[in-house]
Structure formats: structure tokens, C-alpha cells
Design an enzyme around this catalytic site. Structure first.
Site, PDB file in Angstrom:
ATOM      1  N   GLU A  82       0.853  -1.181   0.000  1.00 28.96           N
ATOM      2  CA  GLU A  82       0.000   0.000   0.000  1.00 28.96           C
ATOM      3  C   GLU A  82       0.887   1.229   0.000  1.00 28.96           C
ATOM      4  O   GLU A  82       1.887   1.289   0.723  1.00 28.96           O
ATOM      5  CB  GLU A  82      -0.954  -0.085   1.196  1.00 28.96           C
ATOM      6  CG  GLU A  82      -0.818   0.977   2.200  1.00 28.96           C
ATOM      7  CD  GLU A  82      -1.650   0.719   3.471  1.00 28.96           C
ATOM      8  OE1 GLU A  82      -2.100  -0.407   3.744  1.00 28.96           O
ATOM      9  OE2 GLU A  82      -1.827   1.690   4.206  1.00 28.96           O
ATOM     10  N   HIS A 133      -2.289  -5.779  11.170  1.00 27.82           N
ATOM     11  CA  HIS A 133      -3.200  -6.807  10.663  1.00 27.82           C
ATOM     12  C   HIS A 133      -3.078  -8.118  11.425  1.00 27.82           C
ATOM     13  O   HIS A 133      -2.747  -9.145  10.833  1.00 27.82           O
ATOM     14  CB  HIS A 133      -2.917  -7.075   9.178  1.00 27.82           C
ATOM     15  CG  HIS A 133      -3.093  -5.880   8.279  1.00 27.82           C
ATOM     16  ND1 HIS A 133      -2.549  -5.819   7.012  1.00 27.82           N
ATOM     17  CD2 HIS A 133      -3.766  -4.721   8.452  1.00 27.82           C
ATOM     18  CE1 HIS A 133      -2.875  -4.657   6.443  1.00 27.82           C
ATOM     19  NE2 HIS A 133      -3.610  -3.968   7.305  1.00 27.82           N
ATOM     20  N   ASN A 160      -5.119  -6.052   2.653  1.00 30.10           N
ATOM     21  CA  ASN A 160      -5.686  -5.546   3.906  1.00 30.10           C
ATOM     22  C   ASN A 160      -6.934  -6.377   4.246  1.00 30.10           C
ATOM     23  O   ASN A 160      -7.721  -6.690   3.355  1.00 30.10           O
ATOM     24  CB  ASN A 160      -6.059  -4.076   3.745  1.00 30.10           C
ATOM     25  CG  ASN A 160      -4.963  -3.300   3.045  1.00 30.10           C
ATOM     26  OD1 ASN A 160      -4.621  -3.597   1.901  1.00 30.10           O
ATOM     27  ND2 ASN A 160      -4.396  -2.339   3.707  1.00 30.10           N
TER      28      ASN A 160
END
Ligand code: FDA
Length: 501
Positions: free
Chosen positions: A356, A441, A479
Site C-alpha cells: 500500500e 493486521h 488488507n
């Protein structure tokens, strides 16, 4: 204490919990949600519900005396962090030896603090991580249902090409393309039309006012504005805040009794209560739900829990890094806090990476490009029970993060050599280029098909369910919240049809 009873109780208010609440409420089942954090709807003395990242205060963090931002330093100076009063703030960083885990605290869980990126994994990878889940059903039905419920939307690409707030992403895209790499737009639950109006100065700024990890005042469709609002709208769901579940026990009649600690926002314990439930759903996140079941097994309260409880935990291969840009490649002083673009190198045979393109919303030109790389790290951690602190301890060693660094280094060495650029060594408190001592995460601990059946029913017990990120075996390749949401949609549909009367 007098026993209080509810047909259904959900622990937590994050993604898995919010889906469960909506579907139970819509089915007419009276449901209580218990959330250890606060409801974030009341402005402070500055007129805002949440502080920004440039000037954080006690609302920023969960009982800390100093903020703990992921970019520990800039030019080796600790510029971002502030001393704060301990308070029931919105972001927690939970420390376990070599790994610390960022989680949201409050009604909406991680949705309050996250980057809003709503990414569906590649189907081929989903089939590898959860081979016993029907991918046709997931991609045909539950991912679309999740994206609709979450309010995912896509950036207007014409605006993206000309706006100030994504200059940083365009610079990173150019550098990736110079290395022959592909980039892809990522959907978001941040309202991109609101963001466009922020840049045009038509509305109060939020994504464009350095509001990310300590909450977002406008524009983000966090769960309190999507699934949880709809759940409350059924009239069958209530949420009790600053209620932390400490223990789960089962009665001879098969119902569950929870021990719940109610506190005030300063951390003073107001009461310890008992709450009964026929159906009990765990949605306290990978750390929270796993801790509750590890504790219940090790203290003998739920002795039938199997050995898979506490296993299969991973970081989603997270590693953060920055690159130093040339002076002619300014990223601009206005950076949208909500990412809209990723580098997609997931098909690399040896080092798959989805990176990202992350903001550094410092309000000044930083000459830096930041990335959160998601890699395919096969290493897994596990949880043990520490009786002295009555808590679950994550077992994860720093060496287990090396595969993530190797993969990120392979990709970004290519980008650096194609552009004549170097890494930033000043961002993480010392001189490291790759930061993988934290994860955004956390996944696993109560893996689907191992600690539970293939629909989240806890093995060894009836009417006890896991609904959150702890079901996912350590990796999603992107994600994770859309996958957590979609899996919860799938599982709750089956549970309502087969188990709940
Ligand atoms: P989640 O963690 O959301 O919710 C659990 C809730 O339970 C919390 O509110 C917690 O307070 C509560 N709780 C825990 N224990 C309890 C107890 N004992 N009693 C009562 N309540 C309890 N993902 C993504 O897809 N796109 C993104 O852009 C980002 N960006 C991002 C940035 C940052 C800074 C973070 C920290 C995280 C992300 N994520 C993300 C990750 C994403 O937010 C995360 O995967 C989900 O929130 C996990 O959802 P869960 O339903 O598993 O639990």
C-alpha cells in the site's frame, strides 16, 4: 450480583461483531454487545471527536502516558509523539516481546483507526488460505454483500490525476512503473466525494487534516456509521460501552455466563457484573477473542476447548518502509491520510508483495515515500497463558519477521535501482530501513476449521461462535477487513439458519 440474561451476546464491536449484530437483530433476536472501549460521538473542548496525528492528546491512545506512533522518528527526532494522560483512547498498541499489535478500541473497533482500504484478495490466494471455504459463494455472494454493507467506493480517477492530496501516490506510482511494476487503485470506505470537497475547501477537512490512526472526524464510513447503525436500527440490539469481558464459563444447562468489568474512561473499575447468554459470539478481534478462549481453557472454565485454540497467528506479512525521493520529485505538503493506490507484485513467484502506498500526513514536504508492504510470510506465532497477569502472551520472535523483510527488500531494491533512490533510515527510531516490530493486521489464533468448525462454531461447545479476524490463518495477502466482514456474513447466515431458534 443479580444475574442479567440476554438470548444473544456479542463480545466486541469490530467487523465480525457488527455483521453478527445486524443479522441477529434483523432476525428479531434480542442482542447485547459488550465493548471495552468508548462510543466516539462526543466532541471534546476543541469541537472535534478525535485528535489529529500532529497534535495528539489523551483521546489518541488506550491508557498510555505517551503516544506510540508507527513512525517513531523523522530525521531521527521523535517529533510525532506527545506525553498524554492515561485514558480510554481510541488506538491501542499491545506489546508482546518482539511484536506489538495495533488495534482500535471503541464502538467500531479497528474501523475507527484504520486506513479504510477495502481490498478483496485475489481469488487464487483466498483458495490457498481457506481451501475448505466455497470460493464461488464468497466471490459471488459474500464479498459483494460485505462491500455493500461497508459502503466501499472508488476514487474518481480523473480527480486523482490532478488533485494535490494524491501527488504522493502519483510519485510512488511513477517510481513503481519505472521499475516495470504494476499499480492498482484500491477501493475505500472513506467517502471519496467528501475528500474531493475537502480539497475544494467546501467541507471541514479530515483525511486532508492528518486524521488517520487516532480516529477520523468526517468522511470515513466506520462501522458505527454502517453495520452498527443498521444493527441498532433493527431495535433489537443494544451496546454497552466500557464493558470488558474477563471470563467465560458454561452453566450445567448449556448457557454461558460472562464476567464483565465496567470502568469509567479514566480506568476506575465501577462494577464487576455477571451476564448470561444462550448464544455467545466472540468478536473481540484476533487478540481479544483468542485471549478469552486461551484463558477459559487454561483456567479450566471451558476445559473442552482443543489445542488449536491460540495457534495459527500471523502478521499478514506486514513490514513498513520509506524511500527518500529526489528533490525534483516533491510529494507535496498535503497528503490524503486515506490510501488509494497499491503496488501489486503478488504474482512474483518467489517474493509476492502487495504494497500500500501510505501517506506521511505531516503537513510539510517530507521528500519521502512510505509503504506498508503485505508479504507472504509463512511464519506463525501462538499464544500461551500467563497466570500471574491472567493474560494471553503472544509467542513471536523477531527472526520470524525476516521473510517479510526479504520480500519487501526484493521489491523496493528494484524500485530504488530503477529510480536512483535509497531507503530512509531515520523513520523507525534507529537506523533500520524495514520496520516489522509491529503489525496492523493481526490474524488468527482461533483458525477456521481448527479451533472451530467451517462456520466458526467453537469445537467442543454448542452455541459458542468466533466471528472475527481470529478465524483467518495469519494471512490474507491484502488488507483484511473486507475478508473478515465477508466471512462473518457467510458464517452468521449458516448459524442463523441451523442453530438459532
Ligand atoms: P476489531 O479489532 O476491529 O474489533 C475488536 C473489538 O473488540 C475492539 O473494539 C475491542 O476494543 C473489543 N474488545 C476486545 N477485547 C474485548 C473484551 N475482552 N471485552 C469487550 N470488548 C473487547 N484493514 C483493512 O482492511 N484496511 C485498512 O486500510 C486497514 N488499516 C489499518 C490501520 C490501522 C492503524 C490498524 C490498527 C488496522 C488497520 N486495518 C486495516 C486492520 C483492520 O482494522 C482489522 O483487521 C479489523 O479491525 C479486525 O476486525 P475484527 O472484527 O477482527 O476486530
Amino acid at each position: 450480583a443479580e444475574a442479567d440474561f440476554s438470548p444473544a451476546v456479542i463480545i466486541g464491536t469490530g467487523y465480525g461483531a457488527a455483521v453478527t449484530a445486524l443479522r441477529l437483530g434483523a432476525a428479531g433476536i434480542p442482542t447485547v454487545m459488550l465493548e471495552m472501549g468508548q462510543l466516539w460521538n462526543t466532541p471534546g473542548s476543541d469541537g472535534k471527536v478525535f485528535p489529529n496525528m500532529l497534535n495528539p492528546d489523551k483521546r489518541a491512545m488506550w491508557f498510555k502516558t505517551r503516544t506510540e506512533a508507527p513512525l517513531a522518528s523523522f530525521l531521527w527526532l521523535d517529533l510525532a509523539n506527545r506525553n498524554i494522560d492515561p485514558y480510554a483512547g481510541v488506538l491501542d498498541r499491545v506489546h508482546f516481546g518482539d511484536m506489538s499489535v495495533y488495534v482500535g478500541r471503541g464502538v467500531g473497533g479497528g474501523s475507527l483507526v484504520n486506513g479504510a482500504m477495502a481490498v478483496v484478495p485475489k481469488r487464487s490466494y483466498f483458495e490457498q488460505i481457506l481451501p475448505r471455504v466455497d470460493a464461488d459463494e464468497m466471490y459471488g455472494k459474500y464479498y459483494p454483500r460485505a462491500n455493500a454493507g461497508l459502503g466501499a467506493n472508488s476514487v474518481d480517477t480523473t480527480w486523482f490525476e490532478t488533485c494535490d492530496s494524491y501527488q504522493y501516490a502519483r510519485v510512488s506510482r511513477k517510481h513503481a512503473h519505472n521499475a516495470g511494476l504494476a499499480t492498482t487503485f484500491v477501493p475505500s470506505v472513506y467517502d471519496f466525494d467528501y475528500m474531493r470537497r475537502e480539497e475544494a475547501n467546501e467541507v471541514p477537512r479530515s483525511a486532508l487534516a492528518s486524521e488517520v490512526i487516532y480516529g477520523n472526524n468526517y468522511g470515513k464510513r466506520s462501522l458505527d456509521k454502517s453495520y452498527l447503525a443498521a444493527a441498532l436500527g433493527t431495535g433489537n440490539v443494544t451496546i454497552r460501552t466500557l464493558h470488558e469481558v474477563r471470563d467465560i464459563a458454561q452453566q450445567p444447562d448449556g448457557t454461558y455466563t460472562l464476567t464483565v468489568r465496567q470502568s469509567d474512561a479514566e480506568g476506575n473499575v465501577l462494577a464487576t457484573k455477571q451476564l448470561g447468554a444462550k448464544y455467545l459470539f466472540l468478536g473481540a478481534g484476533s487478540l481479544g477473542s483468542t485471549e478469552l478462549l486461551v484463558r477459559a481453557r487454561e483456567t479450566g472454565k471451558l476445559p473442552e476447548l482443543n489445542d488449536a485454540v491460540g495457534q495459527g497467528w500471523g502478521t499478514n506479512g506486514n513490514v513498513m518502509l520509506g524511500r527518500a525521493n529526489h528533490v525534483w520529485d516533491a510529494v507535496g505538503s498535503l497528503e490524503s491520510g486515506m490510501p488509494a493506490l497499491g503496488i501489486d507484485a503478488w504474482n512474483d513467484p518467489k517474493y509476492p508483495v502487495f504494497a500500500e502506498i501510505a501517506p506521511v500526513p505531516a503537513g510539510i514536504e517530507t521528500w519521502a515515500s512510505l509503504y506498508l508492504a503485505i508479504t507472504r510470510n509463512p511464519e506463525r506465532g501462538y499464544f500461551t497463558y500467563d497466570a500471574a497477569s491472567d493474560s494471553a502472551r503472544l509467542q513471536w520472535e523477531i527472526s520470524q519477521g525476516q521473510p517479510s523483510i526479504d520480500a519487501a527488500k526484493n521489491l523496493f531494491d528494484r524500485i530504488n535501482s530503477a529510480n536512483g533512490t535509497v531507503y530512509r533510515y531515520d523513520l523507525f527510531g534507529d537506523t533500520r530501513a524495514f520496520e516489522n516490530r509491529f503489525t496492523y493486521h493481526p490474524l488468527g489464533g482461533l483458525v477456521l476449521g481448527e479451533a472451530t468448525d467451517l462456520y466458526g462454531r467453537v469445537k467442543g461447545y454448542r452455541n459458542l461462535y468466533v466471528m472475527d479476524g481470529s478465524l483467518i490463518p495469519g494471512s490474507t495477502g491484502v488488507n483484511p477487513f473486507v475478508t473478515i466482514t465477508a466471512l462473518a456474513e457467510r458464517n452468521v447466515e449458516r448459524i442463523l439458519a441451523e442453530d438459532v431458534s
